[in-house]
Motif scaffolding. Structure first.
Motif, PDB file in Angstrom:
ATOM      1  N   SER A  56       0.543  -1.172  -0.068  1.00 53.70           N
ATOM      2  CA  SER A  56       0.212  -0.235  -0.184  1.00 53.70           C
ATOM      3  C   SER A  56       0.997   1.454  -0.010  1.00 53.70           C
ATOM      4  CB  SER A  56      -0.980   0.068   0.935  1.00 53.70           C
ATOM      5  OG  SER A  56      -1.920  -0.957   1.774  1.00 53.70           O
ATOM      6  N   SER A  75       0.904   3.997  -3.146  1.00 52.97           N
ATOM      7  CA  SER A  75       0.852   5.793  -2.244  1.00 52.97           C
ATOM      8  C   SER A  75       1.769   5.886  -3.106  1.00 52.97           C
ATOM      9  CB  SER A  75       0.628   5.684  -1.006  1.00 52.97           C
ATOM     10  OG  SER A  75       0.213   6.415  -0.870  1.00 52.97           O
ATOM     11  N   GLU A 123       1.893   6.893  -6.577  1.00 55.35           N
ATOM     12  CA  GLU A 123       1.069   7.549  -7.604  1.00 55.35           C
ATOM     13  C   GLU A 123       1.274   9.692  -7.228  1.00 55.35           C
ATOM     14  OE1 GLU A 123      -2.893   4.577  -6.520  1.00 55.35           O
ATOM     15  OE2 GLU A 123      -2.587   6.094  -5.419  1.00 55.35           O
ATOM     16  N   ASP A 124       2.045   8.925  -5.734  1.00 59.85           N
ATOM     17  CA  ASP A 124       1.986  10.657  -6.408  1.00 59.85           C
ATOM     18  C   ASP A 124       3.119  11.819  -7.039  1.00 59.85           C
ATOM     19  OD1 ASP A 124       0.618  10.796  -3.968  1.00 59.85           O
ATOM     20  OD2 ASP A 124       2.166  10.413  -2.346  1.00 59.85           O
TER      21      ASP A 124
END
Length: 230
Positions: free
Chosen positions: A165, A169, A172-173
Motif C-alpha cells: 500500500s 501510494s 501514485e504521488d
C-alpha cells in the motif's frame, strides 16, 4: 507472502505515457450538453441579463465534477526495505524488496463546477463564465495491471500488505507530479474552456443573445484566458 501477480520475465524499463484528451473531452462535452439542454426550454429570448446569467449558472451547477483530461501511464517501480537491526547492527539478508510494473491514469478537470459564475453583459454582447481552476481529480494505479519481479521471500522480514500500500501510494504521488510537470493541468484547462464555450453558445443560439461572445476566466488567475466565441 505472494502479494502480486508474479512474472518471471525481466520488467520493462521504458516508461510509457500519453494523453487521452479527445475521447474524454468529447464525453465531458456530451454530458454537459445533455444537462444544459434543459436550460434551452427555460431560456426566454427576452430574459433580463441577470435572469439569463442565473439560467446558465444553474445549468452548470447540475454537474458536480467535469473531467476534461486523462493522462495514462505505465511504469516500473522498486520497493526496498533495509535489513533488520539488532542492537544497532544490521542482520545480513533480512531486508525485503520487489520490483513491480503497473499501469494507471491521472484525471484532471474541475472538481466543483457548481462554484462557477456567469455574467451577461448586453452592452458589449458578451457572456463571461468564471470557472474554478482545474486540478487533479484522481490518480490511480489499476491493481489488475500490477506484476512483480524479483520479489524477496524472507521468512524473517516478509513483505506485508502495508508495504504494498505504501509503495503504490508513493508511486501514485510520483505519477501525479509528473502529470502536472507534463502539462496535464494546462490541457485540462484548455479543453474545459472549449467545452463550456461551445455549450453556452448552444444555449444562446436562437435567442435574442444569439451570437454573443462567450469568454471564460478562471478564479485563481482572475484573468480572461480565452478568445471570444465565434
Amino acid at each position: 507472502m505472494h502479494l502480486f501477480k508474479k512474472n518471471g520475465k525481466d520488467p520493462k524499463t521504458s516508461r510509457t505515457k500519453g494523453w487521452r484528451p479527445l475521447a474524454l473531452a468529447a464525453l465531458a462535452g456530451a454530458v454537459l450538453a445533455i444537462v444544459l439542454v434543459a436550460a434551452l426550454s427555460n431560456f426566454q429570448t427576452a430574459q433580463p441579463s441577470s435572469t439569463a446569467s442565473t439560467t446558465i449558472k444553474n445549468s452548470l451547477s447540475d454537474i458536480s465534477e467535469l473531467s476534461t483530461e486523462e493522462y495514462s501511464f505505465a511504469n516500473v517501480g522498486k520497493y526496498t526495505e533495509d535489513d533488520l537491526k539488532v542492537l544497532g547492527i544490521s542482520i545480513p539478508f533480512t531486508g525485503s524488496s520487489f520490483v513491480a510494473t503497473y499501469k494507471g491514469a491521472v484525471k484532471a478537470g474541475i472538481s466543483d463546477i457548481e462554484a462557477s459564475d456567469v455574467a451577461v453583459d448586453d452592452s458589449t454582447k458578451t457572456v463571461i463564465v468564471t470557472l474554478p481552476d482545474v486540478e487533479i481529480l484522481s490518480c490511480s494505479i489499476d491493481p489488475s495491471t500490477i506484476e512483480a519481479y524479483d520479489q524477496t521471500f524472507n521468512p524473517i522480514n516478509q513483505i506485508q500488505v502495508s508495504d504494498v500500500s505504501s509503495f503504490l501510494s508513493s508511486e501514485e504521488d510520483k505519477e501525479e507530479e509528473e502529470a502536472k510537470t507534463n502539462g496535464t493541468l494546462d490541457k485540462a484547462r484548455t479543453h474545459a474552456e472549449e467545452i463550456v464555450k461551445s455549450v453556452v453558445s448552444s444555449i444562446l443560439s436562437g435567442t435574442s443573445r444569439d451570437g454573443y461572445a462567450v469568454k471564460v476566466s478562471w478564479t485563481t488567475s482572475g484573468t480572461d484566458t480565452s478568445a471570444d466565441a465565434a
